[in-house]
Design an enzyme around this catalytic site. Structure first.
Site, PDB file in Angstrom:
ATOM      1  N   ASP A   9       7.979   6.862   4.926  1.00 36.02           N
ATOM      2  CA  ASP A   9       6.550   7.113   4.731  1.00 36.02           C
ATOM      3  C   ASP A   9       6.228   8.560   5.076  1.00 36.02           C
ATOM      4  OD1 ASP A   9       6.204   4.504   3.957  1.00 36.02           O
ATOM      5  OD2 ASP A   9       5.579   3.812   5.930  1.00 36.02           O
ATOM      6  N   LYS A  31      12.491   1.928   1.789  1.00 37.41           N
ATOM      7  CA  LYS A  31      11.150   1.728   1.240  1.00 37.41           C
ATOM      8  C   LYS A  31      10.482   3.085   1.082  1.00 37.41           C
ATOM      9  CE  LYS A  31       7.455   0.772   3.627  1.00 37.41           C
ATOM     10  NZ  LYS A  31       6.430   1.712   3.212  1.00 37.41           N
ATOM     11  N   ASP A  57       6.662   0.746  -2.501  1.00 34.01           N
ATOM     12  CA  ASP A  57       5.441   0.201  -1.917  1.00 34.01           C
ATOM     13  C   ASP A  57       4.265   1.055  -2.389  1.00 34.01           C
ATOM     14  OD1 ASP A  57       3.458  -0.913  -0.379  1.00 34.01           O
ATOM     15  OD2 ASP A  57       4.261  -0.230   1.538  1.00 34.01           O
ATOM     16  N   PHE A  58       3.690   0.660  -3.527  1.00 34.86           N
ATOM     17  CA  PHE A  58       2.644   1.470  -4.141  1.00 34.86           C
ATOM     18  C   PHE A  58       1.248   0.901  -3.967  1.00 34.86           C
ATOM     19  CE2 PHE A  58       5.741   3.334  -7.491  1.00 34.86           C
ATOM     20  CZ  PHE A  58       6.314   4.118  -6.513  1.00 34.86           C
ATOM     21  N   LYS A  59       1.068  -0.034  -3.055  1.00 42.64           N
ATOM     22  CA  LYS A  59      -0.277  -0.580  -2.879  1.00 42.64           C
ATOM     23  C   LYS A  59      -1.174   0.474  -2.243  1.00 42.64           C
ATOM     24  CE  LYS A  59       0.786  -2.896   1.488  1.00 42.64           C
ATOM     25  NZ  LYS A  59       2.064  -2.251   1.693  1.00 42.64           N
ATOM     26  N   ASP A  62      -4.990  -1.624   0.493  1.00 43.56           N
ATOM     27  CA  ASP A  62      -4.988  -2.143   1.858  1.00 43.56           C
ATOM     28  C   ASP A  62      -5.501  -1.150   2.883  1.00 43.56           C
ATOM     29  OD1 ASP A  62      -2.774  -0.477   1.637  1.00 43.56           O
ATOM     30  OD2 ASP A  62      -1.544  -1.665   2.986  1.00 43.56           O
ATOM     31  N   PRO A  64      -8.659   1.444   3.823  1.00 41.01           N
ATOM     32  CA  PRO A  64     -10.028   1.829   3.448  1.00 41.01           C
ATOM     33  C   PRO A  64     -10.105   3.297   3.061  1.00 41.01           C
ATOM     34  CG  PRO A  64      -9.954   0.843   5.666  1.00 41.01           C
ATOM     35  CD  PRO A  64      -8.559   0.998   5.203  1.00 41.01           C
ATOM     36  N   TYR A  65     -11.050   3.624   2.215  1.00 32.98           N
ATOM     37  CA  TYR A  65     -11.257   5.010   1.807  1.00 32.98           C
ATOM     38  C   TYR A  65     -11.707   5.778   2.988  1.00 32.98           C
ATOM     39  CZ  TYR A  65     -10.646   3.226  -2.830  1.00 32.98           C
ATOM     40  OH  TYR A  65     -10.120   2.633  -3.940  1.00 32.98           O
TER      41      TYR A  65
END
Length: 65
Positions: A9, A31, A57-59, A62, A64-65
């Site tokens: 990440d 990942k 992992d392209f979500k 989940d 918040p902006y």
């Protein structure tokens, strides 16, 4: 049963590849997240898959902006 998965990440392609090669003997999968692919391009998935299988992992919904 799946063993350890390393989560890359981060947003730097060279760091991601360096870490992947450093941990390849200790993990089963890698990942990657959306920001890494945005900065490094889709080819990062192909490059990392030469080390270990890759989970993308392209979500984005989940967080918040």
């Amino acid at each position: 049963m799946v063993g350890l998965i390393v989560a890359l990440d981060l947003m730097d392609k060279s760091k991601a590849l360096k870490i992947a090669y450093e941990v390849e003997d200790y993990v089963e999968m890698i990942k990657v997240n959306y920001p890494l692919v945005l900065t490094a391009g889709l080819e990062i998935i192909e490059e990392l898959s030469e080390v270990k299988p890759v989970i993308a992992d392209f979500k984005v919904a989940d967080i918040p902006y």
